[in-house]
Each structure stands twice: as C-alpha cells, then as structure tokens.
Design a protein around this motif. Structure first.
Motif, PDB file in Angstrom:
ATOM      1  N   ASN A 119     -55.596 -35.929   3.276  1.00 23.55           N
ATOM      2  CA  ASN A 119     -54.555 -36.334   2.343  1.00 23.55           C
ATOM      3  C   ASN A 119     -55.118 -36.932   1.054  1.00 23.55           C
ATOM      4  O   ASN A 119     -54.518 -37.827   0.459  1.00 23.55           O
ATOM      5  N   THR A 124     -57.298 -31.749   2.055  1.00 22.49           N
ATOM      6  CA  THR A 124     -55.901 -31.681   2.475  1.00 22.49           C
ATOM      7  C   THR A 124     -55.709 -32.414   3.797  1.00 22.49           C
ATOM      8  O   THR A 124     -54.734 -33.153   3.990  1.00 22.49           O
ATOM      9  N   ALA A 125     -56.660 -32.228   4.701  1.00 23.92           N
ATOM     10  CA  ALA A 125     -56.559 -32.887   6.006  1.00 23.92           C
ATOM     11  C   ALA A 125     -56.578 -34.405   5.837  1.00 23.92           C
ATOM     12  O   ALA A 125     -55.873 -35.135   6.542  1.00 23.92           O
ATOM     13  N   ASN A 153     -51.252 -21.407   8.328  1.00 23.20           N
ATOM     14  CA  ASN A 153     -50.000 -20.940   7.721  1.00 23.20           C
ATOM     15  C   ASN A 153     -50.238 -20.448   6.296  1.00 23.20           C
ATOM     16  O   ASN A 153     -51.354 -20.073   5.931  1.00 23.20           O
ATOM     17  N   THR A 154     -49.244 -20.503   5.486  1.00 28.62           N
ATOM     18  CA  THR A 154     -49.391 -19.983   4.129  1.00 28.62           C
ATOM     19  C   THR A 154     -50.425 -20.765   3.326  1.00 28.62           C
ATOM     20  O   THR A 154     -50.978 -20.235   2.370  1.00 28.62           O
ATOM     21  N   ASP A 155     -50.664 -22.030   3.705  1.00 32.27           N
ATOM     22  CA  ASP A 155     -51.686 -22.806   2.999  1.00 32.27           C
ATOM     23  C   ASP A 155     -53.007 -22.050   2.941  1.00 32.27           C
ATOM     24  O   ASP A 155     -53.655 -21.997   1.900  1.00 32.27           O
ATOM     25  N   THR A 197     -55.084 -29.225  11.453  1.00 33.83           N
ATOM     26  CA  THR A 197     -54.079 -30.013  10.741  1.00 33.83           C
ATOM     27  C   THR A 197     -52.771 -29.233  10.555  1.00 33.83           C
ATOM     28  O   THR A 197     -51.842 -29.381  11.349  1.00 33.83           O
ATOM     29  N   THR A 198     -52.718 -28.412   9.571  1.00 36.16           N
ATOM     30  CA  THR A 198     -51.437 -27.756   9.293  1.00 36.16           C
ATOM     31  C   THR A 198     -51.252 -26.487  10.103  1.00 36.16           C
ATOM     32  O   THR A 198     -50.153 -25.950  10.170  1.00 36.16           O
ATOM     33  N   GLY A 199     -52.304 -26.005  10.696  1.00 35.45           N
ATOM     34  CA  GLY A 199     -52.209 -24.719  11.362  1.00 35.45           C
ATOM     35  C   GLY A 199     -52.440 -23.609  10.356  1.00 35.45           C
ATOM     36  O   GLY A 199     -52.365 -23.818   9.145  1.00 35.45           O
ATOM     37  N   ILE A 256     -58.357 -26.602   8.972  1.00 33.23           N
ATOM     38  CA  ILE A 256     -56.963 -26.224   8.705  1.00 33.23           C
ATOM     39  C   ILE A 256     -56.205 -26.019  10.007  1.00 33.23           C
ATOM     40  O   ILE A 256     -55.079 -26.493  10.167  1.00 33.23           O
ATOM     41  N   SER A 257     -56.835 -25.371  10.960  1.00 32.82           N
ATOM     42  CA  SER A 257     -56.098 -25.088  12.190  1.00 32.82           C
ATOM     43  C   SER A 257     -55.830 -26.375  12.974  1.00 32.82           C
ATOM     44  O   SER A 257     -54.871 -26.460  13.732  1.00 32.82           O
TER      45      SER A 257
END
Ligand code: ATP
Ligand code: MG
Lengths: 297, 238
Positions: A79, A76-77, A134-136, A130-132, A127-128
């Motif tokens: 892409n 995900t990071a 969150n719900t991901d 990139t998107t933080g 994750i933290s």
C-alpha cells in the motif's frame, strides 16, 4: 469509470473530424495529465535510447522494466506509493545490471535474463497473495492510461524535467562515452560515472513510463525511436533530435488512436497502440532509408 | 627529469605476467617507436601509459608537465562500433572533451581547434560525412584529428597504419613526422613496419614479453636485435 467515446463504427457515417476527437479527449483532465506525462517520458526514453542502443545496452532497459514490474507489485501489496518504492530499487538494479554486463561480457545477457524472470516471478507471487491474479496484473503488464493519480503526475513531470536537463548538460560526454569509451577514458573522462548516469536516468524513465505503457512494452519506447531514426539520420545530433521527435509524435498518435478506436466496447490498450505506431514509423523510415541508399548508389 | 619514466614495470592479466622489465624514459619531443611480434605486450604498454591498465609491478612516473588528460590516443582497435551514426566533425570535436572538465558545452576555442586539426589532416571535405561510411584510411585520419584535439603534449598511436594501403601509409608517417617536428609533440607509436620505424623515429623500444632493446634509433640499427629484426622485418611480419 464510464467515458463516452466515438465508437469505431461511427466512422462509417461521416467520420468525426480529428479536431473534435482531440477536443473531447482533452476535456478529461485525467487524460490530459496522462498525455503530458506520456509525452515527457517518451522524450526522455528516446534520448537515452540512442545511447543505450548504440552501447548495446538495450537488454538492460528490458531487464529494468521487469524489475519494475516486481517492485510495482510489492508497492501495491504494501500500500505504498508505487513510484517511491520502484525508483530506488530499479536504479539499484540498473547499477547491478551495468556491473554485470561490464565485467563478464559473455554471461551478461544470461544474467539479465535471470534477473528479469526472477523479478517477474516475485511480482506474480506477490500479486497472487494480495489482490489475486485479476485485471491489476494485466494493467501492470500492458499498461493503463488511468494508472496515474495527481501526485504521481507531479513527481513524473519533475523527474522527467530532471532527466532532460541532465541529458542536455551531459550530451557531449554521453556522445564521447557512447562513441568510444576507451578513448574517453584514456583522455581522463570518468566513463564509469557517465555509464551510471545513463543507467540511472534510464531506470527512472522506465519506472515513470511503466504503468502507462506496461512492463512488457516500456522498453519499446527506448529502443524503437533510436532504431527508427538511425535508418535515415547519419549524425549523432540528428539521430538524437529525430528520435525525440519520432517518439513524441508516435506516442501522441498512439494515444489518440487508442482513445478513438473502440472494439467490443473497449478502447484499445494505450501501450500496445503506441508500440504499433512505433512499428509503423520504423517501417516507413526503413523504407525511406532503403530508397535513399538506392538513389545514391 | 624526463616527462615519462618506466621503472621496472611489468604488466599481468589475471596473474599471468605478459611483459616485464620495462625500464625506459621518454623526453618531450621524442618520437618513440615500440616494435615487437604479435602478443609481445605493445598494446598493453600503451594501456599502462594511459592508466587504462595498472602495472603489476614497478611504477610509471610522469612529471608535472604531462597530464593524463593531455594525452591524445589513437587505439589499435576502436571500441567505436562500425555502425555508429556520427559525422566526422562530431568525432573530431569529441577530442576536446577532456579539456572541458565539468563544463557542459564546447567553446568557440574548442571548435576552432577542431577546425584547425581537420584542415591540418586534409579532411575538410569529409567533415559532414558519416563516420561509418568513410574508408579505413579516412576513418584513421578522423581519429588522428580527434587525438590531436585532445593533446598539446603527447600522442600515443597503436598501429595507426594497420589496414592502410602503402601510399596512404607513407603519407600517414610523413604527417606524423611533420606534426612531431612542427609542434614538438611527443610521439609514442606501436608499429609492425620496422623499416618505417627506423626511418622516422628518434628512439626504438623493442619488446618480446620483456624489454629487448631501448635506445636511439641509430644504435638500434647497429645492435644485434635490430639487425636481426630488420633482416626479417616485413617478410615475417605482415
Ligand atoms: N584483456 C586481456 N586479457 C588477458 N590477456 C590479455 C588481454 N589483452 C592482452 N592479453 C595478452 O597479453 C599479451 C600481450 O598482448 P598485447 O595486446 O599487449 O600484444 P601486442 O604486442 O599489442 O600484440 P599485437 O601486435 O598483436 O597487437 C598477449 O599474450 C595477450 O594474449
Ligand atoms: Mg597490439
């Protein structure tokens, strides 16, 4: 995404017939796709699970799902397409875990725990960044039925078919290697090869099912059906068939429940619902096995 | 040339030699009993024969007439777990696997051979039963049937009678002798039951971390090693 559903409370005044729930569910193409992939993955997981549980390799399945979580975060990071990144890395991890548990029996489970927690930590850090958080994260951990896009579905279906075909073709060898590895090896069967086959098929299955079921819950698809059917069945073949059936049925019931039951304006999480149904099946089969045993003696 | 020849073979675990100086040959149709105390290297030798363990020194020669995937094997302790769900028939049939090569499914011939061995060992009534629910002696028969399915040439048995009652033990020996006589199968058996060994076997190999004796059974009975071991056999061991 806003989807209208029957609220759980609506059951009070005239429960909607099951048929219409199903009809409504399957009018959403994304749900149909998800269910198809889910059923295929449950089937693969159940078949491989019989061998993994009997070989005392259940922990490998669990370890791989954590590695899967890490790779998903990284994909995900970057892409990148999650399956394309995850599958090779998790298959590699499967080789590694197999090696470890073959070579040093005692430290095997510790090494698996080490690899699982490391992958989790790496995943969470990525994750933290990139998107933080969150719900991901929640979705990766516990799954979401909305996780798959069209391409994922195609790839998943293709890979599940490959896994199933290989399982059927190598069924007899998998039996022999699972039942008595030394004998199989002594009579010239390349057991190492089949162990690798089992591990890599497991890796693929885990990655395919992970986003729907969640990294924390996917290994239940592997372990539960095998254990459930072993309560009652006594032949390898019937255990295999029974696991497959139990797994598919439990998945389907779980998905329908997760869709139909609405609490606090949310549907139940798919992965957890499927696991709950599996637990119920396990208890029922356990009771049946117990009663059968009692009647006999 | 004999089908199986050991030439100065020794085996080691992590650099520690556990058995050395193995020099013997086994001919087609021989019935060789391997005897010796606990830890003398008997199982290790069997594993060497099966290529599950490489020799530390020396070489194990097999001529073209014996193929690795033509050896039937009955292990001392099965790696198979106690709670494995499998029917006796499934276990026996799995002995045919080595002859399958890469073909995925068993042929009619494989199934016929499995049936033949099942009736030869008198376990027809057990074929549908669950392996884990059989008694030790019944399980042993099932495993012997599986081993017979795997071979036309040689059968390796590592303490096949351990844990069986005296009557079943004698039946088992008679069965193996009959198989040896009728089919000409080479038998290599590890046994702690020295009296039965000298009764049934054609050759004896006595180990004590090295090769103490190898030869015909009647020579063994007359030898000093043999007399000593026979004298204390049964009393000191088991
Ligand atoms: N996997 C292993 N790793 C290290 N040492 C081993 C291993 N297997 C066997 N040994 C050692 O090798 C020696 C010979 O063992 P082996 O199992 O061949 O004995 P055995 O003659 O079959 O004994 P038993 O009558 O008890 O079956 C023993 O000292 C044993 O401790
Ligand atoms: Mg031994």
């Amino acid at each position: 995404m806003s989807i209208q559903k029957w609220a759980g409370i609506s059951w009070g005044w005239g429960a909607p017939p099951l048929i219409s729930i199903l009809q409504e569910m399957f009018s959403y193409t994304f749900l149909v796709r998800a269910v198809v992939v889910g059923l295929l993955v449950s089937l693969c997981a159940a078949l491989l699970g019989v061998s993994l549980v009997l070989k005392r390799y259940s922990m490998i399945g669990d370890g791989l799902s954590h590695v899967g979580f890490g790779t998903l975060a990284i994909a995900t990071a970057m892409n990148a397409a999650p399956l394309m990144v995850s599958i090779p890395i998790v298959v590699l991890a499967a080789f590694l875990l197999l090696r470890i548990s073959e070579n040093s029996k005692i430290k095997g489970d510790a090494a698996i725990a080490l690899i699982s927690t490391s992958s989790l930590a790496i995943g969470v850090i990525v994750i933290s960044f990139t998107t933080g958080m969150n719900t991901d994260v929640c979705n990766y951990m516990f799954g979401s039925i909305l996780a798959m896009n069209k391409d994922d579905v195609k790839l998943s279906v293709a890979l599940s078919v490959v896994v199933l075909t290989l399982f059927i073709l190598f069924y007899n060898k998998i039996f022999a290697v699972t039942f008595d590895e030394n004998f199989a090896r002594a009579t010239g069967v390349k057991t190492g090869l089949y162990n690798i086959l089992i591990a890599s098929l497991t890796a693929v299955t885990i990655v395919l099912g992970m986003r729907m079921m969640g990294a924390m819950l996917i290994s239940s698809l592997i372990i539960f059906p095998a254990l459930t059917s072993m309560r009652v069945c006594k032949k390898f073949k019937s255990v295999t068939f029974c696991s497959a059936a139990v797994s598919v049925v439990c998945f389907f019931i779980g998905v329908v429940i997760s869709y139909a039951v609405v609490i606090n304006n949310n549907t139940l999480p798919t992965g957890a619902s499927v696991v709950m149904v599996n637990i119920a099946a396990f208890l029922i089969f356990g009771a049946v096995g117990f009663i059968k045993g009692r009647i006999k003696t | 040339m004999a089908p199986i020849i050991f030439r100065d073979v020794s085996f080691a675990y992590e650099g520690n030699t556990v058995v050395s100086g193995l020099n013997f040959e086994v001919n087609g149709g021989d019935y060789l009993c391997v005897v010796g105390e606990n830890g003398s290297g008997k199982s290790t030798l069997i594993k060497g024969l099966l290529r599950l363990k490489a020799p530390h020194q020396g070489e194990i020669l097999t001529d073209g007439t014996i193929n690795l995937n033509e050896i039937g094997y009955l292990p001392q302790q099965t790696a198979a777990q106690k709670d494995f769900p499998a029917s006796a028939y499934e276990v026996v049939l799995s002995g045919r696997l080595s002859s399958r090569g890469i073909l995925p499914f068993y042929s009619r011939e494989d199934k016929a051979i499995a049936e033949e061995n099942i009736s030869r060992l008198g376990i027809s009534d057990l074929r549908k039963r669950c392996y884990r629910e059989l008694s030790g002696g019944q399980q042993q028969r099932v495993l012997l049937a599986r081993a017979l399915c795997a071979t036309k040439k040689a059968l390796l048995l590592d303490e096949p009678v351990a844990g069986l009652d005296p009557v079943v033990t004698q039946e088992f020996y008679k069965l193996i002798e009959k198989i040896n006589r009728e089919t000409g199968l080479t038998i290599i058996m590890v046994s702690h039951d020295i009296h039965s060994a000298v009764r049934y076997a054609s050759h004896i190999l006595h180990l004590k971390n090295t090769q103490v004796f190898f030869g015909r059974t009647k020579d063994y009975v007359d030898s000093e090693v043999g007399r000593n071991f026979l004298g204390m056999g049964g009393a000191a061991i088991d």
